[in-house]
Write a protein that holds these residues in place. Structure first.
Motif, PDB file in Angstrom:
ATOM      1  N   SER A 175       0.843  -1.200   0.000  1.00 33.84           N
ATOM      2  CA  SER A 175       0.000   0.000   0.000  1.00 33.84           C
ATOM      3  C   SER A 175       0.875   1.245   0.000  1.00 33.84           C
ATOM      4  O   SER A 175       1.799   1.353   0.806  1.00 33.84           O
ATOM      5  CB  SER A 175      -0.923   0.026   1.223  1.00 33.84           C
ATOM      6  OG  SER A 175      -1.856  -1.032   1.186  1.00 33.84           O
ATOM      7  N   LEU A 176       0.558   2.164  -0.918  1.00 34.59           N
ATOM      8  CA  LEU A 176       1.243   3.450  -0.997  1.00 34.59           C
ATOM      9  C   LEU A 176       0.204   4.556  -0.867  1.00 34.59           C
ATOM     10  O   LEU A 176      -0.859   4.486  -1.489  1.00 34.59           O
ATOM     11  CB  LEU A 176       1.973   3.625  -2.330  1.00 34.59           C
ATOM     12  CG  LEU A 176       3.256   2.839  -2.599  1.00 34.59           C
ATOM     13  CD1 LEU A 176       2.963   1.375  -2.860  1.00 34.59           C
ATOM     14  CD2 LEU A 176       3.990   3.429  -3.799  1.00 34.59           C
ATOM     15  N   LEU A 177       0.519   5.579  -0.103  1.00 38.95           N
ATOM     16  CA  LEU A 177      -0.362   6.725   0.021  1.00 38.95           C
ATOM     17  C   LEU A 177       0.121   7.873  -0.867  1.00 38.95           C
ATOM     18  O   LEU A 177       1.161   7.769  -1.520  1.00 38.95           O
ATOM     19  CB  LEU A 177      -0.489   7.168   1.484  1.00 38.95           C
ATOM     20  CG  LEU A 177      -1.499   6.322   2.288  1.00 38.95           C
ATOM     21  CD1 LEU A 177      -0.862   5.025   2.746  1.00 38.95           C
ATOM     22  CD2 LEU A 177      -2.059   7.087   3.471  1.00 38.95           C
ATOM     23  N   GLN A 178      -0.632   8.947  -0.875  1.00 39.20           N
ATOM     24  CA  GLN A 178      -0.375  10.047  -1.795  1.00 39.20           C
ATOM     25  C   GLN A 178       1.016  10.658  -1.604  1.00 39.20           C
ATOM     26  O   GLN A 178       1.589  10.642  -0.526  1.00 39.20           O
ATOM     27  CB  GLN A 178      -1.444  11.143  -1.642  1.00 39.20           C
ATOM     28  CG  GLN A 178      -1.439  11.877  -0.317  1.00 39.20           C
ATOM     29  CD  GLN A 178      -2.277  11.216   0.746  1.00 39.20           C
ATOM     30  OE1 GLN A 178      -2.626  10.040   0.654  1.00 39.20           O
ATOM     31  NE2 GLN A 178      -2.642  11.975   1.771  1.00 39.20           N
ATOM     32  N   ALA A 228       7.017   5.618   7.704  1.00 40.64           N
ATOM     33  CA  ALA A 228       6.108   6.625   8.237  1.00 40.64           C
ATOM     34  C   ALA A 228       5.979   7.804   7.281  1.00 40.64           C
ATOM     35  O   ALA A 228       6.877   8.105   6.491  1.00 40.64           O
ATOM     36  CB  ALA A 228       6.600   7.100   9.604  1.00 40.64           C
ATOM     37  N   ALA A 229       4.848   8.495   7.380  1.00 36.96           N
ATOM     38  CA  ALA A 229       4.570   9.642   6.520  1.00 36.96           C
ATOM     39  C   ALA A 229       5.676  10.676   6.623  1.00 36.96           C
ATOM     40  O   ALA A 229       6.188  10.964   7.707  1.00 36.96           O
ATOM     41  CB  ALA A 229       3.234  10.261   6.907  1.00 36.96           C
ATOM     42  N   GLY A 231       3.829  -6.815   1.703  1.00 35.63           N
ATOM     43  CA  GLY A 231       3.295  -6.427   2.997  1.00 35.63           C
ATOM     44  C   GLY A 231       3.689  -5.052   3.483  1.00 35.63           C
ATOM     45  O   GLY A 231       3.319  -4.652   4.590  1.00 35.63           O
ATOM     46  N   VAL A 232       4.416  -4.289   2.666  1.00 37.81           N
ATOM     47  CA  VAL A 232       4.917  -2.974   3.083  1.00 37.81           C
ATOM     48  C   VAL A 232       3.833  -1.911   2.925  1.00 37.81           C
ATOM     49  O   VAL A 232       3.046  -1.933   1.972  1.00 37.81           O
ATOM     50  CB  VAL A 232       6.165  -2.586   2.257  1.00 37.81           C
ATOM     51  CG1 VAL A 232       6.531  -1.114   2.440  1.00 37.81           C
ATOM     52  CG2 VAL A 232       7.339  -3.485   2.628  1.00 37.81           C
ATOM     53  N   MET A 233       3.800  -0.961   3.862  1.00 37.55           N
ATOM     54  CA  MET A 233       2.994   0.249   3.715  1.00 37.55           C
ATOM     55  C   MET A 233       3.920   1.462   3.726  1.00 37.55           C
ATOM     56  O   MET A 233       4.797   1.569   4.594  1.00 37.55           O
ATOM     57  CB  MET A 233       1.976   0.404   4.842  1.00 37.55           C
ATOM     58  CG  MET A 233       0.999   1.555   4.590  1.00 37.55           C
ATOM     59  SD  MET A 233       0.230   2.184   6.089  1.00 37.55           S
ATOM     60  CE  MET A 233       1.586   3.093   6.820  1.00 37.55           C
ATOM     61  N   ILE A 234       3.718   2.369   2.758  1.00 35.11           N
ATOM     62  CA  ILE A 234       4.522   3.588   2.661  1.00 35.11           C
ATOM     63  C   ILE A 234       3.595   4.776   2.863  1.00 35.11           C
ATOM     64  O   ILE A 234       2.671   4.999   2.083  1.00 35.11           O
ATOM     65  CB  ILE A 234       5.249   3.664   1.311  1.00 35.11           C
ATOM     66  CG1 ILE A 234       6.084   2.396   1.096  1.00 35.11           C
ATOM     67  CG2 ILE A 234       6.128   4.905   1.257  1.00 35.11           C
ATOM     68  CD1 ILE A 234       6.769   2.334  -0.251  1.00 35.11           C
ATOM     69  N   GLY A 235       3.832   5.540   3.915  1.00 34.39           N
ATOM     70  CA  GLY A 235       2.945   6.615   4.314  1.00 34.39           C
ATOM     71  C   GLY A 235       3.027   7.832   3.400  1.00 34.39           C
ATOM     72  O   GLY A 235       3.949   7.992   2.598  1.00 34.39           O
ATOM     73  N   ALA A 236       2.053   8.714   3.561  1.00 31.78           N
ATOM     74  CA  ALA A 236       1.908   9.880   2.695  1.00 31.78           C
ATOM     75  C   ALA A 236       3.170  10.739   2.707  1.00 31.78           C
ATOM     76  O   ALA A 236       3.736  11.032   3.758  1.00 31.78           O
ATOM     77  CB  ALA A 236       0.715  10.711   3.147  1.00 31.78           C
ATOM     78  N   GLY A 237       3.605  11.118   1.510  1.00 29.91           N
ATOM     79  CA  GLY A 237       4.730  12.029   1.390  1.00 29.91           C
ATOM     80  C   GLY A 237       6.099  11.424   1.598  1.00 29.91           C
ATOM     81  O   GLY A 237       7.099  12.143   1.543  1.00 29.91           O
ATOM     82  N   ALA A 238       6.184  10.122   1.815  1.00 28.87           N
ATOM     83  CA  ALA A 238       7.492   9.493   2.027  1.00 28.87           C
ATOM     84  C   ALA A 238       8.280   9.436   0.724  1.00 28.87           C
ATOM     85  O   ALA A 238       7.706   9.276  -0.359  1.00 28.87           O
ATOM     86  CB  ALA A 238       7.321   8.086   2.591  1.00 28.87           C
ATOM     87  N   LYS A 239       9.587   9.566   0.833  1.00 27.89           N
ATOM     88  CA  LYS A 239      10.486   9.494  -0.313  1.00 27.89           C
ATOM     89  C   LYS A 239      11.497   8.386  -0.074  1.00 27.89           C
ATOM     90  O   LYS A 239      12.187   8.381   0.957  1.00 27.89           O
ATOM     91  CB  LYS A 239      11.232  10.817  -0.519  1.00 27.89           C
ATOM     92  CG  LYS A 239      10.373  12.071  -0.390  1.00 27.89           C
ATOM     93  CD  LYS A 239       9.227  12.116  -1.385  1.00 27.89           C
ATOM     94  CE  LYS A 239       8.371  13.362  -1.180  1.00 27.89           C
ATOM     95  NZ  LYS A 239       7.139  13.331  -2.002  1.00 27.89           N
ATOM     96  N   ILE A 240      11.584   7.447  -1.008  1.00 24.79           N
ATOM     97  CA  ILE A 240      12.545   6.350  -0.929  1.00 24.79           C
ATOM     98  C   ILE A 240      13.424   6.460  -2.160  1.00 24.79           C
ATOM     99  O   ILE A 240      12.932   6.357  -3.292  1.00 24.79           O
ATOM    100  CB  ILE A 240      11.833   4.989  -0.858  1.00 24.79           C
ATOM    101  CG1 ILE A 240      10.866   4.959   0.331  1.00 24.79           C
ATOM    102  CG2 ILE A 240      12.847   3.862  -0.766  1.00 24.79           C
ATOM    103  CD1 ILE A 240      10.019   3.712   0.401  1.00 24.79           C
ATOM    104  N   SER A 251       2.466  -8.225  12.501  1.00 24.83           N
ATOM    105  CA  SER A 251       1.529  -7.354  11.806  1.00 24.83           C
ATOM    106  C   SER A 251       1.884  -7.257  10.333  1.00 24.83           C
ATOM    107  O   SER A 251       3.031  -7.499   9.939  1.00 24.83           O
ATOM    108  CB  SER A 251       1.519  -5.951  12.428  1.00 24.83           C
ATOM    109  OG  SER A 251       2.773  -5.317  12.260  1.00 24.83           O
ATOM    110  N   CYS A 252       0.880  -6.897   9.525  1.00 28.60           N
ATOM    111  CA  CYS A 252       1.074  -6.677   8.095  1.00 28.60           C
ATOM    112  C   CYS A 252       0.653  -5.242   7.799  1.00 28.60           C
ATOM    113  O   CYS A 252      -0.543  -4.961   7.628  1.00 28.60           O
ATOM    114  CB  CYS A 252       0.248  -7.662   7.279  1.00 28.60           C
ATOM    115  SG  CYS A 252       0.437  -7.433   5.484  1.00 28.60           S
ATOM    116  N   PRO A 253       1.583  -4.313   7.758  1.00 31.58           N
ATOM    117  CA  PRO A 253       1.235  -2.904   7.616  1.00 31.58           C
ATOM    118  C   PRO A 253       0.374  -2.586   6.400  1.00 31.58           C
ATOM    119  O   PRO A 253      -0.504  -1.719   6.462  1.00 31.58           O
ATOM    120  CB  PRO A 253       2.598  -2.219   7.529  1.00 31.58           C
ATOM    121  CG  PRO A 253       3.520  -3.109   8.288  1.00 31.58           C
ATOM    122  CD  PRO A 253       3.039  -4.494   7.982  1.00 31.58           C
ATOM    123  N   SER A 254       0.594  -3.268   5.274  1.00 27.29           N
ATOM    124  CA  SER A 254      -0.135  -2.919   4.050  1.00 27.29           C
ATOM    125  C   SER A 254      -1.627  -3.180   4.164  1.00 27.29           C
ATOM    126  O   SER A 254      -2.435  -2.515   3.511  1.00 27.29           O
ATOM    127  CB  SER A 254       0.426  -3.689   2.854  1.00 27.29           C
ATOM    128  OG  SER A 254       0.167  -5.073   2.965  1.00 27.29           O
TER     129      SER A 254
END
Length: 295
Positions: A210-213, A256-257, A234-243, A285-288
């Motif tokens: 899951s990726l947010l805006q 985290a965002a 299973g990864v979740m990437i919060g809003a505004g994150a840069k990888i 837990s599964c963040p996504s």
């Protein structure tokens, strides 16, 4: 390195170099037998059609939309093609020709429709604001952008790069989501809200992410070749994150965002900050799927 990171590093010894190289780039998408390829789409379709019929009975203004994009079709592939063609069409990309192209791609490409159905189900399950699968199909531009990518990726694999780039550019203008056709993205992926998401050419995103805006999966600006992140299942990437860069975000981890990630992230961790560092370890837990935005 803080104490959490030290403890994790002690438990995750690096595998041999040759084994690591093989594991590093493998896209973990389970193969789907031919007989089951469109099974998920077939299971979802009756509910989508029933929801469209119910809306027609009480919303006269939406009757034409329901007829053109859902009720006149016999399955998810042509309905999805109709939805995308209507949104992507412009003066030099006519809707009828786009519909024919997209329908052919979703009906003939081996994995695109199965992945689209998994994406659709994932959004319904993870987004508390989503009432039903029809809403995902018709109204959510993150879903539309991801399915347009699936079409452009099929074209890219066929060597039709000019058309793939044209559709990717059109999707960027319409949906405000920029995904390179060569990126590799698994099934059950959610682009929540969608706006501002950028996914670079050599990015790998595995299943159930899951990726947010406003998320960027980009390069460092210094490299050629394989230069973008690898996002494990299973990864979740919060809003505004840069990888940034050719780094791995380990399975079941959370970014985290607003974080800026410049180094690999171990599995089952939460990272936060600028630059990001490990702030928590979570093994159960599964963040996504949980979509918990807290640290």
């Amino acid at each position: 390195m803080n104490r959490i990171e030290q403890g994790i590093a002690a438990r995750h010894e690096a595998p041999p170099a040759e084994e690591s190289g093989l594991r590093e780039w493998r896209l973990r998408i389970a193969p789907v037998p031919p007989a089951e390829r469109h099974g998920a789409a077939a299971l979802l379709w009756p509910g989508i059609r029933a929801a469209a019929e119910e809306i027609c009975s009480r919303e006269p203004l939406l009757q034409l939309r329901m007829q053109q994009q859902v009720l006149r079709h016999d399955g998810l592939a042509p309905a999805l093609a109709a939805v995308l063609a209507q949104r992507l069409a412009c003066g030099d990309l006519p809707e009828p020709q786009l519909f024919a192209l997209l329908r052919q791609l979703f009906e003939q490409e081996e994995t695109a429709l199965q992945q689209a159905a998994a994406d659709l189900a994932a959004v319904k399950e993870r987004d508390p604001a989503c009432p039903d699968h029809l809403h995902v199909l018709l109204n959510l531009k993150g879903f539309h952008a991801l399915q347009t990518y699936r079409a452009t990726h099929a074209l890219w694999r066929e060597g039709r790069s000019e058309l793939a780039f044209a559709l990717a550019n059109r999707a960027s203008l319409v949906f405000a989501v920029d995904i390179h056709p060569a990126a590799r993205i698994g099934a059950g992926v959610m682009l929540d809200h969608g706006t501002g998401i950028v996914i670079g050419e050599t990015t790998v995103i595995e299943d159930n992410v899951s990726l947010l805006q406003n998320v960027t999966l980009g390069g460092t600006g210094k490299e050629h070749g394989d230069r973008h992140p690898k996002i494990r299942s299973g990864v979740m990437i919060g809003a505004g994150a840069k990888i940034l860069g050719n780094i791995e975000i380990g399975t079941m981890s959370k970014v985290a965002a607003g974080s800026v990630v410049l180094k690999p992230v171990p599995p089952h961790c939460t990272v936060a900050g600028v630059p990001a560092r490990v702030v928590r370890q979570h093994l159960d837990s599964c963040p996504s799927t949980e979509m918990d935005q807290t640290i």
